[in-house]
Design a protein around this motif. Structure first.
Motif, PDB file in Angstrom:
ATOM      1  N   LEU A  62     100.490  17.806  16.225  1.00  0.00           N
ATOM      2  CA  LEU A  62      99.757  17.966  14.969  1.00  0.00           C
ATOM      3  C   LEU A  62     100.242  16.986  13.906  1.00  0.00           C
ATOM      4  N   GLU A  63     101.481  16.532  14.013  1.00  0.00           N
ATOM      5  CA  GLU A  63     101.958  15.513  13.068  1.00  0.00           C
ATOM      6  C   GLU A  63     101.315  14.165  13.356  1.00  0.00           C
ATOM      7  N   ILE A  64     101.084  13.873  14.631  1.00  0.00           N
ATOM      8  CA  ILE A  64     100.420  12.619  14.972  1.00  0.00           C
ATOM      9  C   ILE A  64      98.952  12.683  14.558  1.00  0.00           C
ATOM     10  N   PHE A  65      98.328  13.850  14.713  1.00  0.00           N
ATOM     11  CA  PHE A  65      96.972  14.001  14.191  1.00  0.00           C
ATOM     12  C   PHE A  65      96.958  13.817  12.675  1.00  0.00           C
ATOM     13  N   HIS A  66      97.962  14.349  11.990  1.00  0.00           N
ATOM     14  CA  HIS A  66      98.072  14.181  10.539  1.00  0.00           C
ATOM     15  C   HIS A  66      98.175  12.694  10.188  1.00  0.00           C
ATOM     16  N   ALA A  67      98.896  11.924  10.991  1.00  0.00           N
ATOM     17  CA  ALA A  67      98.999  10.483  10.745  1.00  0.00           C
ATOM     18  C   ALA A  67      97.628   9.830  10.807  1.00  0.00           C
ATOM     19  N   PHE A  68      96.813  10.219  11.790  1.00  0.00           N
ATOM     20  CA  PHE A  68      95.434   9.725  11.850  1.00  0.00           C
ATOM     21  C   PHE A  68      94.699  10.000  10.537  1.00  0.00           C
ATOM     22  N   ALA A  81      93.955  -0.877  10.872  1.00  0.00           N
ATOM     23  CA  ALA A  81      94.371   0.476  10.514  1.00  0.00           C
ATOM     24  C   ALA A  81      93.398   1.518  11.036  1.00  0.00           C
ATOM     25  N   ILE A  82      92.106   1.216  11.007  1.00  0.00           N
ATOM     26  CA  ILE A  82      91.121   2.150  11.559  1.00  0.00           C
ATOM     27  C   ILE A  82      91.393   2.372  13.050  1.00  0.00           C
ATOM     28  N   LEU A  83      91.655   1.303  13.772  1.00  0.00           N
ATOM     29  CA  LEU A  83      91.930   1.430  15.199  1.00  0.00           C
ATOM     30  C   LEU A  83      93.239   2.173  15.460  1.00  0.00           C
ATOM     31  N   LEU A  84      94.265   1.875  14.671  1.00  0.00           N
ATOM     32  CA  LEU A  84      95.542   2.549  14.861  1.00  0.00           C
ATOM     33  C   LEU A  84      95.436   4.029  14.498  1.00  0.00           C
ATOM     34  N   GLY A  85      94.614   4.349  13.505  1.00  0.00           N
ATOM     35  CA  GLY A  85      94.372   5.744  13.188  1.00  0.00           C
ATOM     36  C   GLY A  85      93.681   6.454  14.345  1.00  0.00           C
ATOM     37  N   ASP A  86      92.665   5.811  14.922  1.00  0.00           N
ATOM     38  CA  ASP A  86      91.991   6.380  16.093  1.00  0.00           C
ATOM     39  C   ASP A  86      92.979   6.581  17.243  1.00  0.00           C
ATOM     40  N   LEU A  87      93.881   5.633  17.392  1.00  0.00           N
ATOM     41  CA  LEU A  87      94.881   5.737  18.444  1.00  0.00           C
ATOM     42  C   LEU A  87      95.774   6.953  18.224  1.00  0.00           C
ATOM     43  N   MET A  89      94.917   9.746  16.832  1.00  0.00           N
ATOM     44  CA  MET A  89      94.156  10.929  17.238  1.00  0.00           C
ATOM     45  C   MET A  89      94.174  11.073  18.759  1.00  0.00           C
ATOM     46  N   THR A  90      94.075   9.964  19.471  1.00  0.00           N
ATOM     47  CA  THR A  90      94.140   9.999  20.931  1.00  0.00           C
ATOM     48  C   THR A  90      95.515  10.444  21.403  1.00  0.00           C
ATOM     49  N   TRP A  91      96.547   9.904  20.778  1.00  0.00           N
ATOM     50  CA  TRP A  91      97.913  10.287  21.143  1.00  0.00           C
ATOM     51  C   TRP A  91      98.188  11.759  20.849  1.00  0.00           C
ATOM     52  N   ALA A  92      97.624  12.278  19.770  1.00  0.00           N
ATOM     53  CA  ALA A  92      97.795  13.697  19.457  1.00  0.00           C
ATOM     54  C   ALA A  92      97.241  14.554  20.589  1.00  0.00           C
ATOM     55  N   ASP A  93      96.052  14.192  21.082  1.00  0.00           N
ATOM     56  CA  ASP A  93      95.479  14.919  22.212  1.00  0.00           C
ATOM     57  C   ASP A  93      96.405  14.838  23.424  1.00  0.00           C
ATOM     58  N   GLU A  94      96.891  13.647  23.701  1.00  0.00           N
ATOM     59  CA  GLU A  94      97.754  13.451  24.874  1.00  0.00           C
ATOM     60  C   GLU A  94      99.003  14.321  24.780  1.00  0.00           C
ATOM     61  N   LEU A  95      99.652  14.332  23.611  1.00  0.00           N
ATOM     62  CA  LEU A  95     100.898  15.083  23.478  1.00  0.00           C
ATOM     63  C   LEU A  95     100.648  16.583  23.581  1.00  0.00           C
ATOM     64  N   LEU A  96      99.568  17.063  22.973  1.00  0.00           N
ATOM     65  CA  LEU A  96      99.261  18.485  23.051  1.00  0.00           C
ATOM     66  C   LEU A  96      98.928  18.899  24.477  1.00  0.00           C
ATOM     67  N   PHE A  97      98.053  18.154  25.122  1.00  0.00           N
ATOM     68  CA  PHE A  97      97.547  18.589  26.427  1.00  0.00           C
ATOM     69  C   PHE A  97      98.534  18.326  27.567  1.00  0.00           C
ATOM     70  N   THR A  98      99.598  17.542  27.304  1.00  0.00           N
ATOM     71  CA  THR A  98     100.649  17.332  28.316  1.00  0.00           C
ATOM     72  C   THR A  98     101.964  17.967  27.869  1.00  0.00           C
ATOM     73  N   SER A  99     101.895  18.904  26.951  1.00  0.00           N
ATOM     74  CA  SER A  99     103.105  19.514  26.390  1.00  0.00           C
ATOM     75  C   SER A  99     103.849  20.396  27.376  1.00  0.00           C
ATOM     76  N   GLY A 100     103.169  20.838  28.414  1.00  0.00           N
ATOM     77  CA  GLY A 100     103.790  21.740  29.366  1.00  0.00           C
ATOM     78  C   GLY A 100     103.451  23.195  29.133  1.00  0.00           C
ATOM     79  N   VAL A 101     102.764  23.499  28.030  1.00  0.00           N
ATOM     80  CA  VAL A 101     102.278  24.858  27.809  1.00  0.00           C
ATOM     81  C   VAL A 101     101.238  25.163  28.890  1.00  0.00           C
ATOM     82  N   ALA A 102     101.223  26.402  29.375  1.00  0.00           N
ATOM     83  CA  ALA A 102     100.325  26.790  30.464  1.00  0.00           C
ATOM     84  C   ALA A 102      98.877  26.408  30.163  1.00  0.00           C
TER      85      ALA A 102
END
Length: 359
Positions: free
Chosen positions: A85-91, A136-142, A144-157
């Motif tokens: 969520l912090e990486i999403f906040h960065a976006f 900056a627009i592209l890095l912001g989009d990135l 948001m993509t990284w936020a998804d990656e970190l959440l969905f690969t966090s290891g939570v069931a």
């Protein structure tokens, strides 16, 4: 180990914040290693610095304590999920700074400005400002993509991730909706307090507090009753957080906040402060606000004249009262919410951090 606060109460958030910072550094370093020797590596480093330098980590903390409040055990997986969520906040911040044309964030150049400065320093071809904005627009989009990656690969069931997805997706949509409302209100000019609160709710309150709490709770498999309590608490604290942000944007010391205190005035931000002042202004005061608010070349003298109207019309006092009322409402929710006691204490500390801050 939990540290001690100056008032004698244990700081339940500091250790979690440090663990989130470690996770963010590890994750972003991994992304950076993937670009070793590539032309994009220096730009990725700018993102790393942007994320890790400063920031309250409020959203990861709320996600973590949303999990713990629902009975979730402390573990590495929830730290990873919360850090997303912090990486999403960065976006959100990167794109917000582009849209506002802001020069400073957390006392440092905004990302689009830092990229433009790099373009200029290396004597690259083309317009440095346009390069900075596009990158900056592209890095912001990135982010948001990284936020998804970190959440969905966090290891939570996987089943718990699926339960949290609706709250996560609502958060992403709501912040875009709120940002668009903000732009529309700026274009329309002087607004009402009701419309300003609608912008505030969707642009900041929901994605700052309510949805991070609900994501954490859903990841822990909590009940609808707890998620409903999170919503009531989250809206109250989220609104108070943004109202405080508006006060700091108008009256804060840039040396403390790390942001200019002219930008909101120059951009014509539709804050509750401005809306209240217009609704209670004399004709002369209204003309002053309508003339100076949204003036892109506003100087400090003009800003001081606006601030004087905000005080004289009672707008500042009214907003301070709104913050206090929402703080009380959030405390009332916590007093009866069916959550664990350590989480109740931590969330109480986060109310103070959100509403009584100076940065």
């Amino acid at each position: 180990m939990e540290t001690e606060r100056h008032n004698g109460a244990r700081d339940l958030c500091g250790p979690v914040r440090a663990r989130v910072d470690t996770e963010l550094a590890d994750f972003l370093d991994g992304r950076l290693r993937g670009t070793a020797g590539d032309a994009t590596a220096p730009l990725f480093r700018l993102v790393r610095e942007f994320v890790l330098h400063g920031g309250k980590r409020l959203r990861p903390l709320l996600c973590y304590w949303g999990w713990r409040a629902a009975g979730g055990a402390d573990c590495a997986e929830i730290i990873k999920a919360a850090a997303a969520l912090e990486i999403f906040h960065a976006f959100c911040l990167i794109h917000d700074d582009v849209m506002d044309g802001s020069e400073l964030r957390r006392g440092r150049p905004t990302l689009h400005r830092a990229v433009a400065d790099r373009h200029t320093a290396h004597h690259w071809r083309g317009d440095s400002r346009r390069f900075g904005v596009a990158t900056a627009i592209l890095l912001g989009d990135l982010c948001m993509t990284w936020a998804d990656e970190l959440l969905f690969t966090s290891g939570v069931a996987a089943g718990r991730i699926a339960a949290a997805r609706p709250y996560y997706h609502r958060m992403r949509a709501e912040v875009c909706y709120g940002q668009h409302l903000d732009i529309i209100e700026q274009a329309h000019g002087p607004t009402t307090a009701e419309r300003s609160m609608r912008v505030l709710l969707y642009k900041s309150a929901k994605y700052t507090v309510e949805r991070p709490l609900q994501v954490g709770g859903a990841l822990a498999g909590t009940s609808p009753a707890v998620l409903a309590a999170y919503s009531r608490f989250g809206v109250a604290v989220g609104e108070a957080f943004q109202l405080r942000d508006d006060v700091l944007g108008a009256f804060g010391d840039p040396r403390v906040t790390g942001k200019p205190n002219l930008d909101d005035f120059r951009d014509g931000k539709p804050t509750v402060l401005i809306a209240h002042s217009i609704e209670h202004a004399t004709p002369a005061q209204r003309r002053l606000i309508e003339t100076l608010h949204g003036e892109p070349h506003l100087d400090e003298h003009g800003a001081d004249r606006i601030r004087e109207v905000l005080v004289d019309t009672g707008a500042l006092a009214a907003v301070e009262g709104m913050i206090a009322e929402r703080e009380d409402r959030a405390l009332d929710v916590l007093a009866t919410a069916p959550i664990t006691e350590p989480a109740r204490q931590a969330l109480t500390q986060l109310i103070t951090a959100a509403t009584q801050r100076t940065t």
